[in-house]
Design a protein around this motif. Structure first.
Motif, PDB file in Angstrom:
ATOM      1  N   THR A   1       0.827  -1.204   0.000  1.00 43.81           N
ATOM      2  CA  THR A   1       0.000   0.000   0.000  1.00 43.81           C
ATOM      3  C   THR A   1       0.864   1.258   0.000  1.00 43.81           C
ATOM      4  O   THR A   1       1.704   1.449   0.872  1.00 43.81           O
ATOM      5  CB  THR A   1      -0.941   0.016   1.219  1.00 43.81           C
ATOM      6  N   VAL A   2       0.611   2.105  -0.999  1.00 43.73           N
ATOM      7  CA  VAL A   2       1.305   3.389  -1.109  1.00 43.73           C
ATOM      8  C   VAL A   2       0.407   4.509  -0.582  1.00 43.73           C
ATOM      9  O   VAL A   2       0.845   5.350   0.204  1.00 43.73           O
ATOM     10  CB  VAL A   2       1.708   3.678  -2.567  1.00 43.73           C
ATOM     11  N   PHE A   3      -0.853   4.520  -1.030  1.00 46.17           N
ATOM     12  CA  PHE A   3      -1.828   5.519  -0.574  1.00 46.17           C
ATOM     13  C   PHE A   3      -3.106   4.796  -0.163  1.00 46.17           C
ATOM     14  O   PHE A   3      -3.504   3.821  -0.799  1.00 46.17           O
ATOM     15  CB  PHE A   3      -2.182   6.520  -1.687  1.00 46.17           C
ATOM     16  N   HIS A   4      -3.740   5.313   0.882  1.00 41.13           N
ATOM     17  CA  HIS A   4      -5.058   4.794   1.248  1.00 41.13           C
ATOM     18  C   HIS A   4      -5.910   5.930   1.801  1.00 41.13           C
ATOM     19  O   HIS A   4      -5.800   6.298   2.964  1.00 41.13           O
ATOM     20  CB  HIS A   4      -4.956   3.658   2.270  1.00 41.13           C
ATOM     21  N   TYR A   5      -6.735   6.500   0.928  1.00 40.96           N
ATOM     22  CA  TYR A   5      -7.640   7.584   1.288  1.00 40.96           C
ATOM     23  C   TYR A   5      -9.030   7.264   0.736  1.00 40.96           C
ATOM     24  O   TYR A   5      -9.438   7.821  -0.297  1.00 40.96           O
ATOM     25  CB  TYR A   5      -7.138   8.926   0.742  1.00 40.96           C
ATOM     26  N   PRO A   6      -9.743   6.352   1.389  1.00 40.75           N
ATOM     27  CA  PRO A   6     -11.037   5.913   0.842  1.00 40.75           C
ATOM     28  C   PRO A   6     -12.055   7.036   0.699  1.00 40.75           C
ATOM     29  O   PRO A   6     -12.926   6.964  -0.178  1.00 40.75           O
ATOM     30  CB  PRO A   6     -11.504   4.853   1.844  1.00 40.75           C
ATOM     31  N   ASP A   7     -11.950   8.083   1.518  1.00 34.84           N
ATOM     32  CA  ASP A   7     -12.881   9.213   1.388  1.00 34.84           C
ATOM     33  C   ASP A   7     -12.711   9.914   0.033  1.00 34.84           C
ATOM     34  O   ASP A   7     -13.634  10.571  -0.449  1.00 34.84           O
ATOM     35  CB  ASP A   7     -12.652  10.229   2.509  1.00 34.84           C
ATOM     36  N   LYS A   8     -11.520   9.753  -0.570  1.00 33.62           N
ATOM     37  CA  LYS A   8     -11.262  10.323  -1.891  1.00 33.62           C
ATOM     38  C   LYS A   8     -11.335   9.252  -2.982  1.00 33.62           C
ATOM     39  O   LYS A   8     -10.949   9.483  -4.121  1.00 33.62           O
ATOM     40  CB  LYS A   8      -9.882  10.979  -1.919  1.00 33.62           C
ATOM     41  N   MET A   9     -11.812   8.059  -2.605  1.00 37.84           N
ATOM     42  CA  MET A   9     -11.870   6.893  -3.496  1.00 37.84           C
ATOM     43  C   MET A   9     -10.487   6.518  -4.026  1.00 37.84           C
ATOM     44  O   MET A   9     -10.312   6.162  -5.181  1.00 37.84           O
ATOM     45  CB  MET A   9     -12.870   7.111  -4.641  1.00 37.84           C
ATOM     46  N   VAL A  10      -9.484   6.591  -3.143  1.00 38.39           N
ATOM     47  CA  VAL A  10      -8.110   6.265  -3.500  1.00 38.39           C
ATOM     48  C   VAL A  10      -7.575   5.192  -2.560  1.00 38.39           C
ATOM     49  O   VAL A  10      -7.605   5.358  -1.340  1.00 38.39           O
ATOM     50  CB  VAL A  10      -7.196   7.507  -3.424  1.00 38.39           C
ATOM     51  N   SER A  11      -7.114   4.086  -3.127  1.00 31.03           N
ATOM     52  CA  SER A  11      -6.381   3.078  -2.361  1.00 31.03           C
ATOM     53  C   SER A  11      -5.466   2.373  -3.344  1.00 31.03           C
ATOM     54  O   SER A  11      -5.919   1.595  -4.192  1.00 31.03           O
ATOM     55  CB  SER A  11      -7.329   2.079  -1.688  1.00 31.03           C
ATOM     56  N   LEU A  12      -4.174   2.663  -3.270  1.00 29.57           N
ATOM     57  CA  LEU A  12      -3.222   2.176  -4.262  1.00 29.57           C
ATOM     58  C   LEU A  12      -2.259   1.175  -3.642  1.00 29.57           C
ATOM     59  O   LEU A  12      -1.549   1.487  -2.684  1.00 29.57           O
ATOM     60  CB  LEU A  12      -2.432   3.339  -4.857  1.00 29.57           C
ATOM     61  N   GLN A  13      -2.248  -0.040  -4.222  1.00 27.78           N
ATOM     62  CA  GLN A  13      -1.277  -1.056  -3.849  1.00 27.78           C
ATOM     63  C   GLN A  13      -0.448  -1.383  -5.083  1.00 27.78           C
ATOM     64  O   GLN A  13      -1.009  -1.658  -6.155  1.00 27.78           O
ATOM     65  CB  GLN A  13      -1.969  -2.334  -3.338  1.00 27.78           C
ATOM     66  N   ILE A  14       0.861  -1.349  -4.949  1.00 26.52           N
ATOM     67  CA  ILE A  14       1.723  -1.617  -6.097  1.00 26.52           C
ATOM     68  C   ILE A  14       2.130  -3.086  -6.141  1.00 26.52           C
ATOM     69  O   ILE A  14       2.060  -3.801  -5.144  1.00 26.52           O
ATOM     70  CB  ILE A  14       2.970  -0.709  -6.116  1.00 26.52           C
TER      71      ILE A  14
END
Length: 350
Positions: free
Chosen positions: A98-111
């Protein structure tokens, strides 16, 4: 039906890639699993630095890291398959880092590029196991609710104390959520003494609880949020370490106080859900090996066996990936807060 799946989990504590080779058996709606082989492959120091600094990268550099990390993972899994003489694999399921996890912004990035891993291993690979839930308004994590429901039916509460502590509670409904940061901070504090972690909580056991520090930690705004809720890895450096660093006390006292904070936050949730002393509570994750920490609980808790302690989340990843491969629900709306249940994941079959 029997399915053989390799689950890959890279936790926020950055201790390495957890690999679990699992056999799942299904009899109607009754699922069971066996861990046939497992390994935790440590990251080289340069990769710990790369993964830790990933949120600061440019777009192009992050994509390059995504590709090179996939090559690293592919090599680790290929070696694992050869060393364990594994001949049957139906698919590989990757949580990713996980690099970013901001579900309120609909963002959750796993590389961890699934196309590259599939091409290198010549196996189907399932990745991106959160995005649909996040798009539907859910937290996208913890991912363990479906496996806790179907694979661990005997437990009412399941707590994983990893880099971040999360909890699943079953009742009339099921809810999974992040409770607080755990080993991320404990390991950072241990590094002040030149150690990777505080073995058995030995240093914490020598410290004294600082009441003022404890109060400041427990007053952080996150702990007032309604459930379900989840944490981004940046929470440690942005919210916790500035508080800890503002106290001129020994590392042992900080460790003792933070262990107390972890237990307090977990038990606050147990009390909110009216969990009684007869309830079956399972604890897994690296924190389950911290004897000082576990000894602080006033509830009767069961600590999983060594294999389950270390690889439960890799099993959950494998199971979630399998459900995606079968086209079945792997995220529960009642647990994550999404608008509806969903089947999450991208299938790569190079």
């Amino acid at each position: 039906m029997k399915y053989h799946v390799i689950g890959l989990m890279s936790g926020s504590s950055l201790d390495g890639l957890d690999i679990a080779y699992c056999r799942f058996t299904r009899d109607n709606d009754d699922w069971n699993f066996t861990i046939l082989a497992e390994a935790c492959v440590e990251y080289p120091n340069q990769w710990i630095t790369k993964l830790r600094s990933a949120p600061q990268l440019s777009g192009l550099s992050l994509h390059e890291l995504d590709a090179s990390y996939a090559e690293l993972i592919s090599g680790m899994v290929k070696d694992f398959i050869e060393q364990e003489n594994i001949t049957k694999v139906d698919l590989v399921a990757l949580h990713g880092h996980t690099v970013f996890h901001y579900p309120d912004k609909m963002v959750s990035l796993q590389i961890g590029n699934g196309g590259i891993i599939s091409a290198k291993l010549n196996l189907p690979v399932v990745t991106d196991l959160r995005s649909s839930d996040v798009a539907l308004g859910g937290q996208g994590t913890p991912m363990v609710a479906i496996s806790d429901l179907l694979l661990f039916k005997e437990y009412q509460v399941l707590i994983n104390i990893g880099g971040i502590a999360n909890m699943t509670v079953k009742g009339e409904s099921i809810v999974s959520f992040d409770v607080c940061v755990a080993n991320q901070v404990l390991n950072l504090l241990a590094k002040e003494k030149g150690l990777d972690y505080d073995h058995d909580g030995g240093m914490a056991s020598k410290g004294k609880i600082n009441v003022d520090l404890m109060e400041q930690l427990n007053q952080i705004e996150f702990f007032q949020k309604r459930l379900p809720r989840s944490l981004d890895n940046s929470f440690t450096n942005l919210s916790l370490m500035p508080i800890l660093n503002s106290f001129d006390i020994s590392t042992e006292d900080k460790l003792a106080t933070f262990c107390e904070h972890i237990v307090f936050q977990i038990e606050q949730q147990l009390k909110k859900f009216k969990i009684d002393s007869d309830s079956k509570i399972l604890i897994s994750g690296g924190g389950a090996l911290n004897k000082h920490l576990i000894g602080k609980f006033s509830y009767q808790v069961s600590v999983g066996d060594q294999m389950l302690i270390e690889f439960k989340e890799a099993v959950a990843t494998a199971f979630s990936g399998l459900l995606r491969f079968l086209g079945e629900v792997n995220f529960l709306a009642q647990s994550s807060g999404a608008d509806r249940n969903s089947c999450n994941g991208a299938i790569h079959n190079a």
